[in-house]
Design a protein around this motif. Structure first.
Motif, PDB file in Angstrom:
ATOM      1  N   PRO A 180       0.817  -1.230   0.000  1.00 30.37           N
ATOM      2  CA  PRO A 180       0.000   0.000   0.000  1.00 30.37           C
ATOM      3  C   PRO A 180       0.846   1.274   0.000  1.00 30.37           C
ATOM      4  CG  PRO A 180      -0.839  -1.576   1.606  1.00 30.37           C
ATOM      5  CD  PRO A 180       0.494  -2.083   1.155  1.00 30.37           C
ATOM      6  N   ASN A 181       1.954   1.254   0.762  1.00 26.93           N
ATOM      7  CA  ASN A 181       2.824   2.422   0.821  1.00 26.93           C
ATOM      8  C   ASN A 181       3.528   2.648  -0.509  1.00 26.93           C
ATOM      9  OD1 ASN A 181       3.559   0.696   3.698  1.00 26.93           O
ATOM     10  ND2 ASN A 181       2.376   2.582   3.806  1.00 26.93           N
ATOM     11  N   LEU A 182       3.915   1.555  -1.144  1.00 25.72           N
ATOM     12  CA  LEU A 182       4.535   1.644  -2.468  1.00 25.72           C
ATOM     13  C   LEU A 182       3.588   2.331  -3.454  1.00 25.72           C
ATOM     14  CD1 LEU A 182       6.539  -1.215  -4.132  1.00 25.72           C
ATOM     15  CD2 LEU A 182       4.704  -0.141  -5.403  1.00 25.72           C
ATOM     16  N   ALA A 183       2.317   1.948  -3.395  1.00 23.96           N
ATOM     17  CA  ALA A 183       1.325   2.542  -4.302  1.00 23.96           C
ATOM     18  C   ALA A 183       1.170   4.043  -4.047  1.00 23.96           C
ATOM     19  CB  ALA A 183      -0.018   1.836  -4.137  1.00 23.96           C
ATOM     20  N   ILE A 184       1.167   4.441  -2.767  1.00 26.38           N
ATOM     21  CA  ILE A 184       1.021   5.865  -2.425  1.00 26.38           C
ATOM     22  C   ILE A 184       2.177   6.678  -2.997  1.00 26.38           C
ATOM     23  CG2 ILE A 184       1.094   7.528  -0.516  1.00 26.38           C
ATOM     24  CD1 ILE A 184      -0.372   5.452   1.175  1.00 26.38           C
ATOM     25  N   ILE A 185       3.404   6.203  -2.794  1.00 25.81           N
ATOM     26  CA  ILE A 185       4.590   6.945  -3.228  1.00 25.81           C
ATOM     27  C   ILE A 185       4.632   7.057  -4.747  1.00 25.81           C
ATOM     28  CG2 ILE A 185       7.113   6.950  -3.264  1.00 25.81           C
ATOM     29  CD1 ILE A 185       6.000   7.588  -0.528  1.00 25.81           C
ATOM     30  N   ILE A 186       4.373   5.954  -5.439  1.00 24.86           N
ATOM     31  CA  ILE A 186       4.419   5.985  -6.907  1.00 24.86           C
ATOM     32  C   ILE A 186       3.337   6.895  -7.462  1.00 24.86           C
ATOM     33  CG2 ILE A 186       4.062   4.589  -8.994  1.00 24.86           C
ATOM     34  CD1 ILE A 186       5.534   2.331  -7.597  1.00 24.86           C
ATOM     35  N   ASP A 187       2.144   6.848  -6.842  1.00 20.05           N
ATOM     36  CA  ASP A 187       1.047   7.697  -7.312  1.00 20.05           C
ATOM     37  C   ASP A 187       1.351   9.176  -7.067  1.00 20.05           C
ATOM     38  OD1 ASP A 187      -1.822   7.989  -8.216  1.00 20.05           O
ATOM     39  OD2 ASP A 187      -1.938   8.927  -6.247  1.00 20.05           O
ATOM     40  N   LYS A 188       1.974   9.508  -5.939  1.00 20.27           N
ATOM     41  CA  LYS A 188       2.203  10.904  -5.574  1.00 20.27           C
ATOM     42  C   LYS A 188       3.396  11.503  -6.321  1.00 20.27           C
ATOM     43  CE  LYS A 188       3.051  13.865  -1.524  1.00 20.27           C
ATOM     44  NZ  LYS A 188       1.993  14.839  -1.806  1.00 20.27           N
ATOM     45  N   TYR A 189       4.483  10.742  -6.441  1.00 18.98           N
ATOM     46  CA  TYR A 189       5.718  11.309  -6.978  1.00 18.98           C
ATOM     47  C   TYR A 189       6.071  10.827  -8.386  1.00 18.98           C
ATOM     48  CZ  TYR A 189       6.485  12.623  -2.099  1.00 18.98           C
ATOM     49  OH  TYR A 189       6.349  13.141  -0.838  1.00 18.98           O
ATOM     50  N   GLY A 190       5.428   9.737  -8.825  1.00 20.13           N
ATOM     51  CA  GLY A 190       5.757   9.197 -10.141  1.00 20.13           C
ATOM     52  C   GLY A 190       6.721   8.030 -10.035  1.00 20.13           C
ATOM     53  N   PHE A 191       6.628   7.136 -10.990  1.00 19.54           N
ATOM     54  CA  PHE A 191       7.396   5.896 -10.929  1.00 19.54           C
ATOM     55  C   PHE A 191       8.894   6.122 -11.044  1.00 19.54           C
ATOM     56  CE2 PHE A 191       9.278   2.307 -13.303  1.00 19.54           C
ATOM     57  CZ  PHE A 191       9.253   1.389 -12.271  1.00 19.54           C
ATOM     58  N   LYS A 192       9.329   7.110 -11.820  1.00 23.32           N
ATOM     59  CA  LYS A 192      10.755   7.351 -12.046  1.00 23.32           C
ATOM     60  C   LYS A 192      11.367   8.315 -11.028  1.00 23.32           C
ATOM     61  CE  LYS A 192      11.383   4.747 -15.668  1.00 23.32           C
ATOM     62  NZ  LYS A 192      12.299   3.592 -15.609  1.00 23.32           N
ATOM     63  N   SER A 193      10.628   8.693 -10.019  1.00 28.73           N
ATOM     64  CA  SER A 193      11.110   9.677  -9.048  1.00 28.73           C
ATOM     65  C   SER A 193      12.100   9.041  -8.074  1.00 28.73           C
ATOM     66  CB  SER A 193       9.933  10.245  -8.263  1.00 28.73           C
ATOM     67  OG  SER A 193       9.336   9.220  -7.479  1.00 28.73           O
ATOM     68  N   PRO A 194      12.965   9.859  -7.439  1.00 26.14           N
ATOM     69  CA  PRO A 194      13.857   9.318  -6.405  1.00 26.14           C
ATOM     70  C   PRO A 194      13.085   8.765  -5.213  1.00 26.14           C
ATOM     71  CG  PRO A 194      14.000  11.732  -6.514  1.00 26.14           C
ATOM     72  CD  PRO A 194      13.224  11.289  -7.711  1.00 26.14           C
ATOM     73  N   GLU A 195      11.928   9.366  -4.889  1.00 23.62           N
ATOM     74  CA  GLU A 195      11.112   8.851  -3.789  1.00 23.62           C
ATOM     75  C   GLU A 195      10.643   7.424  -4.080  1.00 23.62           C
ATOM     76  OE1 GLU A 195      10.735  13.309  -3.878  1.00 23.62           O
ATOM     77  OE2 GLU A 195      10.614  11.696  -5.360  1.00 23.62           O
ATOM     78  N   ALA A 196      10.255   7.193  -5.343  1.00 20.87           N
ATOM     79  CA  ALA A 196       9.820   5.850  -5.727  1.00 20.87           C
ATOM     80  C   ALA A 196      10.979   4.862  -5.669  1.00 20.87           C
ATOM     81  CB  ALA A 196       9.213   5.878  -7.127  1.00 20.87           C
ATOM     82  N   ARG A 197      12.170   5.301  -6.098  1.00 16.25           N
ATOM     83  CA  ARG A 197      13.333   4.413  -6.012  1.00 16.25           C
ATOM     84  C   ARG A 197      13.615   4.051  -4.554  1.00 16.25           C
ATOM     85  NH1 ARG A 197      15.468   7.920  -9.971  1.00 16.25           N
ATOM     86  NH2 ARG A 197      16.849   8.938  -8.467  1.00 16.25           N
ATOM     87  N   GLY A 198      13.418   5.026  -3.658  1.00 16.97           N
ATOM     88  CA  GLY A 198      13.651   4.763  -2.238  1.00 16.97           C
ATOM     89  C   GLY A 198      12.696   3.733  -1.672  1.00 16.97           C
ATOM     90  N   VAL A 199      11.396   3.908  -1.933  1.00 17.56           N
ATOM     91  CA  VAL A 199      10.416   2.975  -1.371  1.00 17.56           C
ATOM     92  C   VAL A 199      10.568   1.592  -1.998  1.00 17.56           C
ATOM     93  CG1 VAL A 199       8.499   3.441  -2.973  1.00 17.56           C
ATOM     94  CG2 VAL A 199       8.008   2.763  -0.632  1.00 17.56           C
ATOM     95  N   LEU A 200      10.915   1.520  -3.268  1.00 18.65           N
ATOM     96  CA  LEU A 200      11.107   0.228  -3.923  1.00 18.65           C
ATOM     97  C   LEU A 200      12.335  -0.494  -3.381  1.00 18.65           C
ATOM     98  CD1 LEU A 200      10.137   1.268  -7.542  1.00 18.65           C
ATOM     99  CD2 LEU A 200       9.085  -0.585  -6.259  1.00 18.65           C
ATOM    100  N   ALA A 201      13.374   0.277  -3.042  1.00 16.67           N
ATOM    101  CA  ALA A 201      14.575  -0.335  -2.469  1.00 16.67           C
ATOM    102  C   ALA A 201      14.248  -1.012  -1.143  1.00 16.67           C
ATOM    103  CB  ALA A 201      15.660   0.724  -2.273  1.00 16.67           C
ATOM    104  N   ILE A 202      13.522  -0.311  -0.275  1.00 15.17           N
ATOM    105  CA  ILE A 202      13.157  -0.898   1.020  1.00 15.17           C
ATOM    106  C   ILE A 202      12.174  -2.047   0.824  1.00 15.17           C
ATOM    107  CG2 ILE A 202      12.239  -0.431   3.318  1.00 15.17           C
ATOM    108  CD1 ILE A 202      14.889   0.960   2.658  1.00 15.17           C
ATOM    109  N   PHE A 203      11.313  -1.934  -0.184  1.00 15.66           N
ATOM    110  CA  PHE A 203      10.372  -3.018  -0.489  1.00 15.66           C
ATOM    111  C   PHE A 203      11.137  -4.293  -0.840  1.00 15.66           C
ATOM    112  CE2 PHE A 203       7.891  -5.515  -3.503  1.00 15.66           C
ATOM    113  CZ  PHE A 203       6.694  -5.647  -2.833  1.00 15.66           C
TER     114      PHE A 203
END
Length: 476
Positions: A180-203
């Motif tokens: 669910p958190n991954l979905a929030i970050i990707i939706d808010k910042y975009g898939f190619k954003s550094p925020e998305a890379r961060g959440v995906l790394a921890i995922f």
């Protein structure tokens, strides 16, 4: 007449487009569930007997070894559990290249199985919740307030900045970084954003080492920190079924007389984290992470660390019965998979706890039927309600004292220990995560440190708040 026919055709096309858009929207909400459906359809469970036999062997080996307690001092120790052996052996089999029976295809099937088998873990905990419904109602405030412990992940943010990450830290430290958190970050910042890379790394890190780490963390905390077992059980519910169970197993092993109550608190806490955690992330922890980054980034770190672009793929096309709805084919595939899993768990119960195979098998069939009903309701219900909600509600209701089914259900389900179910589940997990091993290695040691701090922060934060609330309300 021609205009009427043209209008009717237009309305039919419009209706078809609306139905397809609803299907696509549901697909976006259930990406992992849908991917599991697709994988299991392409390689049905009855074609994967070898995979199931390998898992059965891993479970027999793991349950035969049993629990090993490693003492650090006279009062501090940690446990090596069968579920850890199963996960490590499964991963080792995938990484052992000469071993041809487990490859990428089997890893994909194991991944699909995991998404469905999570329902089994949730159902077991839900039934324990039904048995202990009176105690749960008494400690309600602690269950709710301990969710604030999820903010403990934010302690990882300054550490991540010191390690050289920049805006990636917002994704890394704003939550436990599950689906669910991954979905929030990707939706808010975009898939190619550094925020998305961060959440995906921890995922990715959490998927590979989160389960064994939280099991180790739980056993250490119980030895060192003088909190009530109820507080640690509530802290186990972080929104991930596998981590929830892994954190709970050592706690139950150390407090066998409280097993049902501990499972009940952990199960309820996990459901609350799943249902309310998304709002906690969206409205509290994510804005706080943004503010902390704004305040601390000019002072801490030089931005020398980086996370490679993720290979996360949203391009899967929408096809046939895997997208939405319920079909006979799905029911057949689910039933076959859960039948195989039930046999594996029943055998593991005989090996590890010397219970009757028949009793353990009946217990797993009860759990499997509830799981199938819950997954079916998700696909036919007109609104977005995840299957784990249905499974949890059904499991809880059928086990409440006084309900006609309660005695039958609780008698048999109590024959199967959570440890055995987790061990079988994590054997599939170990095989599945092998295909993500290269991505895990690319993230680097700095990302691993941040992920471990995130897990520690949310677990210890929730346990602390739960223990304080239990004390203030007179429950302990």
């Amino acid at each position: 007449m021609h205009e009427v026919q043209k209008y009717g055709k237009h309305m039919h096309e419009q209706k078809f487009k609306e139905q397809r858009m609803r299907a696509i929207n549901r697909f976006k909400l259930h990406r992992y569930r849908r991917r599991a459906d697709v994988i299991i359809k392409r390689r049905p469970p009855w074609r994967e007997n070898l995979l199931n036999i390998v898992v059965l062997i891993l479970v027999i080996i793991s349950m035969s070894i049993g629990v090993i307690e490693i003492k650090i001092t006279d009062t501090i120790s940690f446990l090596l559990l069968p579920l850890i052996y199963a996960l490590v052996l499964g991963l080792a089999l995938f990484l052992a290249k000469p071993f041809k029976y487990i490859d990428v295809e089997q890893a994909k099937v194991a991944e699909g199985a995991m998404v469905i088998l999570i329902g089994v873990l949730i159902c077991k905990l839900a039934i324990s919740s039904g048995q202990s419904i009176g105690v749960i109602l008494k400690v309600g405030p602690a269950l709710i307030l301990q969710l604030l412990g999820d903010l403990g992940t934010l302690i990882a943010l300054p550490v991540a900045l010191l390690l050289g990450f920049r805006r990636e830290v917002i994704g890394m430290a704003s939550s436990i970084c599950r689906e669910p958190n991954l979905a929030i970050i990707i939706d808010k910042y975009g898939f190619k954003s550094p925020e998305a890379r961060g959440v995906l790394a921890i995922f990715v890190i959490g998927s590979i080492i989160g389960t064994p780490f939280i099991s180790f963390l739980s056993s250490m905390c119980v030895s060192i920190i003088p909190f009530h077992p109820y507080a640690f059980a509530m802290a186990s519910g972080i929104g991930s079924a596998s981590m929830n169970a892994a954190a709970l197993v050592p706690l139950v092993h150390m407090n066998p007389g409280m097993a049902t109550q501990l499972e009940a608190f952990a199960g309820c806490s996990n459901i609350l984290s799943f249902c309310l955690g998304i709002y906690m992330c969206l409205f509290i922890s994510l804005p706080l992470a943004e503010k902390l980054y704004k305040w601390l980034s000019p002072v801490l770190g030089d931005g020398s660390a980086s996370i490679a672009d993720s290979e996360y793929d949203e391009s899967e096309d929408v096809e046939d019965d895997s997208v939405d709805g319920l079909s006979f084919g799905k029911l057949k595939r689910w039933s076959t998979l859960l039948l195989a899993f039930s046999i594996i768990v029943a055998v593991g119960s005989v090996v590890g706890y010397h219970v009757s195979f028949v009793d353990a098998f009946i217990a797993m069939i009860i759990i499997s039927v509830i799981t199938i009903i819950g997954m079916s309701l998700e696909r036919i219900f007109p609104f977005h309600v995840p299957s784990i909600i249905f499974i949890s509600l059904i499991g809880l209701i059928v086990a409440i004292p006084g309900v006609p089914t309660a005695d039958f259900v609780t008698h048999y389900v109590s024959q199967v220990e959570l440890t055995t179910i987790c061990t079988a589940f994590l054997a599939y997990v170990g095989i599945s995560i092998g295909k993500d091993w290269e991505a895990f290695k690319k993230i680097g040691w700095r990302g691993i440190i941040v992920a471990l701090i995130v897990i520690c922060g949310t677990y210890l934060g929730s346990a602390t708040i739960a223990n304080i609330t239990l004390f203030l309300t007179g429950m302990i």
